[in-house]
Design a protein around this motif. Structure first.
Motif, PDB file in Angstrom:
ATOM      1  N   VAL A  95       0.841  -1.183   0.000  1.00  0.00           N
ATOM      2  CA  VAL A  95       0.000   0.000   0.000  1.00  0.00           C
ATOM      3  C   VAL A  95       0.886   1.246   0.000  1.00  0.00           C
ATOM      4  O   VAL A  95       1.832   1.341   0.786  1.00  0.00           O
ATOM      5  N   GLU A  96       0.582   2.184  -0.909  1.00  0.00           N
ATOM      6  CA  GLU A  96       1.342   3.424  -0.980  1.00  0.00           C
ATOM      7  C   GLU A  96       0.392   4.610  -1.051  1.00  0.00           C
ATOM      8  O   GLU A  96      -0.755   4.479  -1.483  1.00  0.00           O
ATOM      9  N   ALA A  97       0.878   5.776  -0.607  1.00  0.00           N
ATOM     10  CA  ALA A  97       0.131   7.020  -0.722  1.00  0.00           C
ATOM     11  C   ALA A  97       0.846   7.918  -1.713  1.00  0.00           C
ATOM     12  O   ALA A  97       2.052   8.169  -1.566  1.00  0.00           O
ATOM     13  N   GLU A  98       0.142   8.382  -2.737  1.00  0.00           N
ATOM     14  CA  GLU A  98       0.768   9.216  -3.770  1.00  0.00           C
ATOM     15  C   GLU A  98       1.189  10.553  -3.166  1.00  0.00           C
ATOM     16  O   GLU A  98       0.432  11.202  -2.458  1.00  0.00           O
ATOM     17  N   ASN A  99       2.441  10.962  -3.438  1.00  0.00           N
ATOM     18  CA  ASN A  99       3.042  12.111  -2.750  1.00  0.00           C
ATOM     19  C   ASN A  99       2.319  13.417  -3.017  1.00  0.00           C
ATOM     20  O   ASN A  99       2.125  14.229  -2.120  1.00  0.00           O
ATOM     21  N   GLU A 100       1.914  13.671  -4.273  1.00  0.00           N
ATOM     22  CA  GLU A 100       1.383  14.975  -4.644  1.00  0.00           C
ATOM     23  C   GLU A 100      -0.029  15.223  -4.114  1.00  0.00           C
ATOM     24  O   GLU A 100      -0.365  16.325  -3.705  1.00  0.00           O
ATOM     25  N   PHE A 118      -6.283   3.217  -6.337  1.00  0.00           N
ATOM     26  CA  PHE A 118      -5.826   2.841  -7.678  1.00  0.00           C
ATOM     27  C   PHE A 118      -5.126   1.484  -7.603  1.00  0.00           C
ATOM     28  O   PHE A 118      -4.243   1.257  -6.773  1.00  0.00           O
ATOM     29  N   HIS A 119      -5.533   0.557  -8.473  1.00  0.00           N
ATOM     30  CA  HIS A 119      -4.934  -0.770  -8.541  1.00  0.00           C
ATOM     31  C   HIS A 119      -3.846  -0.754  -9.610  1.00  0.00           C
ATOM     32  O   HIS A 119      -4.134  -0.604 -10.804  1.00  0.00           O
ATOM     33  N   VAL A 120      -2.595  -0.875  -9.163  1.00  0.00           N
ATOM     34  CA  VAL A 120      -1.474  -0.737 -10.089  1.00  0.00           C
ATOM     35  C   VAL A 120      -1.486  -1.840 -11.140  1.00  0.00           C
ATOM     36  O   VAL A 120      -1.362  -1.589 -12.348  1.00  0.00           O
ATOM     37  N   GLU A 121      -1.601  -3.096 -10.718  1.00  0.00           N
ATOM     38  CA  GLU A 121      -1.567  -4.206 -11.674  1.00  0.00           C
ATOM     39  C   GLU A 121      -2.742  -4.165 -12.640  1.00  0.00           C
ATOM     40  O   GLU A 121      -2.614  -4.511 -13.815  1.00  0.00           O
ATOM     41  N   GLY A 122      -3.915  -3.731 -12.143  1.00  0.00           N
ATOM     42  CA  GLY A 122      -5.103  -3.661 -13.005  1.00  0.00           C
ATOM     43  C   GLY A 122      -5.149  -2.385 -13.819  1.00  0.00           C
ATOM     44  O   GLY A 122      -5.882  -2.301 -14.801  1.00  0.00           O
ATOM     45  N   GLY A 123      -4.393  -1.362 -13.392  1.00  0.00           N
ATOM     46  CA  GLY A 123      -4.342  -0.113 -14.119  1.00  0.00           C
ATOM     47  C   GLY A 123      -5.637   0.674 -14.100  1.00  0.00           C
ATOM     48  O   GLY A 123      -5.967   1.379 -15.050  1.00  0.00           O
ATOM     49  N   ARG A 124      -6.399   0.597 -13.001  1.00  0.00           N
ATOM     50  CA  ARG A 124      -7.675   1.312 -12.955  1.00  0.00           C
ATOM     51  C   ARG A 124      -8.033   1.679 -11.521  1.00  0.00           C
ATOM     52  O   ARG A 124      -7.487   1.137 -10.555  1.00  0.00           O
ATOM     53  N   ILE A 137      -1.682  -1.294  -4.207  1.00  0.00           N
ATOM     54  CA  ILE A 137      -2.733  -0.287  -4.348  1.00  0.00           C
ATOM     55  C   ILE A 137      -2.172   1.056  -3.885  1.00  0.00           C
ATOM     56  O   ILE A 137      -1.289   1.118  -3.026  1.00  0.00           O
ATOM     57  N   VAL A 138      -2.669   2.135  -4.497  1.00  0.00           N
ATOM     58  CA  VAL A 138      -2.183   3.476  -4.201  1.00  0.00           C
ATOM     59  C   VAL A 138      -3.356   4.366  -3.830  1.00  0.00           C
ATOM     60  O   VAL A 138      -4.408   4.344  -4.489  1.00  0.00           O
ATOM     61  N   LEU A 139      -3.194   5.142  -2.768  1.00  0.00           N
ATOM     62  CA  LEU A 139      -4.215   6.087  -2.349  1.00  0.00           C
ATOM     63  C   LEU A 139      -3.992   7.418  -3.061  1.00  0.00           C
ATOM     64  O   LEU A 139      -2.914   7.997  -2.988  1.00  0.00           O
ATOM     65  N   LEU A 140      -5.019   7.895  -3.773  1.00  0.00           N
ATOM     66  CA  LEU A 140      -4.956   9.160  -4.518  1.00  0.00           C
ATOM     67  C   LEU A 140      -6.085  10.056  -4.046  1.00  0.00           C
ATOM     68  O   LEU A 140      -7.151   9.578  -3.661  1.00  0.00           O
ATOM     69  N   ARG A 141      -5.873  11.351  -4.112  1.00  0.00           N
ATOM     70  CA  ARG A 141      -6.916  12.291  -3.723  1.00  0.00           C
ATOM     71  C   ARG A 141      -7.266  13.216  -4.897  1.00  0.00           C
ATOM     72  O   ARG A 141      -6.389  13.702  -5.610  1.00  0.00           O
ATOM     73  N   GLY A 142      -8.583  13.443  -5.093  1.00  0.00           N
ATOM     74  CA  GLY A 142      -9.030  14.424  -6.061  1.00  0.00           C
ATOM     75  C   GLY A 142      -8.925  14.015  -7.508  1.00  0.00           C
ATOM     76  O   GLY A 142      -8.906  14.869  -8.386  1.00  0.00           O
ATOM     77  N   VAL A 143      -8.868  12.712  -7.803  1.00  0.00           N
ATOM     78  CA  VAL A 143      -8.746  12.286  -9.198  1.00  0.00           C
ATOM     79  C   VAL A 143     -10.088  11.891  -9.790  1.00  0.00           C
ATOM     80  O   VAL A 143     -10.183  11.517 -10.949  1.00  0.00           O
TER      81      VAL A 143
END
Length: 325
Positions: A232-237, A286-292, A310-316
């Motif tokens: 699990v990762e959190a996107e920096n921006e 966001f699921h990295v392997e699934g790309g969605r 999986i990556v946590l994104l905000r405002g997308v």
């Protein structure tokens, strides 16, 4: 006779006489004497008991003692006369709705749809009022799309009001288009910093999953057979976190929304999804392997496997309904 109870609407065929009633009764020869010392004899032939507070029968108008106060106990010669008077008095009283008119009368008319001839406003076919165009329709045409509500000018609306409504609708469409462009730009910007799927063979994936199981953290109450292990990762921006990434396990029966809440707590990412309706404030997965992007109500066992990222994104923005991926 000065009894406080209304004889006509009394609940019994007899009423208790007060001392004043006894003293003032017809035939009483003790006027001016203490009424409590007078009393009256029970008028039943075989009783004749002296009672200082006797009862008056409302059918035959005789006085009786406590034991013979009812019609049946003294074999009343006019049995039922009291009940008949009470019934007639009740019938003579005006009804609650007498002289009043119903506030609303049922209005029968045809359905407002041009092609429909159904009569509405009857007991079998009620009418449904549309707030949009201010017309009444049958059940078949009650929905806005069934009677083409958008193309109709509301009854009683002024021309200026119609123009204002059209301007508001155009403004809303423009705002939606701007939001789509904003969301797409944010998604492309975030995608540049997303981690790439970890390319590996089946053997390498197995080794990576085994190592992940040794280091992953999570709720120890989750049974081992129900656990799914993820990076699990959190996107920096967009989703600033005190802990940028981590290795965790979750219950495979959970939905994406619950996994997002648990991951945000673990990485110490601010999560206000339940407090804000603005898309720029909401976190997405966001699921990295699934790309969605994953929907909040998807079960993770159907879209993720052990070792996925999986990556946590905000405002997308949400998945493809509103913004194209």
């Amino acid at each position: 006779m000065s009894n406080n109870n209304d004889p006509v609407f009394s609940d019994t065929s007899y009423i208790k006489m007060s001392t004043a009633d006894v003293a003032s009764a017809p035939g009483s020869s003790s006027a001016g004497t203490d009424a409590s010392l007078i009393g009256k004899h029970c008028q039943l032939e075989y009783c004749n008991q002296l009672d200082f507070l006797p009862f008056l029968c409302q059918s035959c108008h005789k006085t009786f003692c406590l034991d013979h106060r009812s019609e049946s106990s003294h074999n009343c010669a006019c049995a039922g006369a009291w009940a008949e008077r009470k019934r007639l008095a009740s019938l003579a009283r005006p009804s609650a709705g007498e002289g009043k008119r119903m506030v609303e009368l049922v209005s029968q008319k045809p359905c407002a749809d041009d092609a429909c001839k159904t009569i509405i406003g009857t007991s079998l076919v009620p009418g449904v009022h549309c707030q949009g165009c201010n017309r009444d329709y049958c059940l078949k045409h009650r929905l806005a799309e069934d009677h083409d509500c958008k193309s109709k000018v509301p009854i009683g609306a002024r021309a200026a009001s119609v123009a204002t409504a059209a301007a508001v609708q155009a403004s809303a469409k423009s705002a939606l288009e701007r939001f789509k462009l904003w969301g797409k730009a944010k998604k492309e910007e975030a995608a540049r910093s997303l981690p790439k799927p970890k390319p590996s063979t089946a053997a390498q994936r197995l080794v990576a999953v085994n190592n992940l199981k040794k280091t992953a953290k999570g709720d120890t109450k989750i049974p081992p057979e129900k656990r799914i292990y993820l990076f699990v990762e959190a996107e920096n921006e967009t989703a600033k976190a005190k802990i940028p990434k981590g290795e965790f396990f979750f219950n495979k029966e959970w939905v994406v929304g619950r996994v997002l809440d648990a991951a945000a707590r673990s990485l110490q990412v601010q999560n206000i999804n339940n407090q804000s309706s603005k898309e720029e404030d909401r976190l997405r997965v966001f699921h990295v392997e699934g790309g969605r992007m994953l929907e909040f109500n998807e079960k993770i066992e159907k879209v993720l496997v052990n070792g996925n990222t999986i990556v946590l994104l905000r405002g997308v923005g949400p998945p493809p309904d509103l913004i194209e991926m």
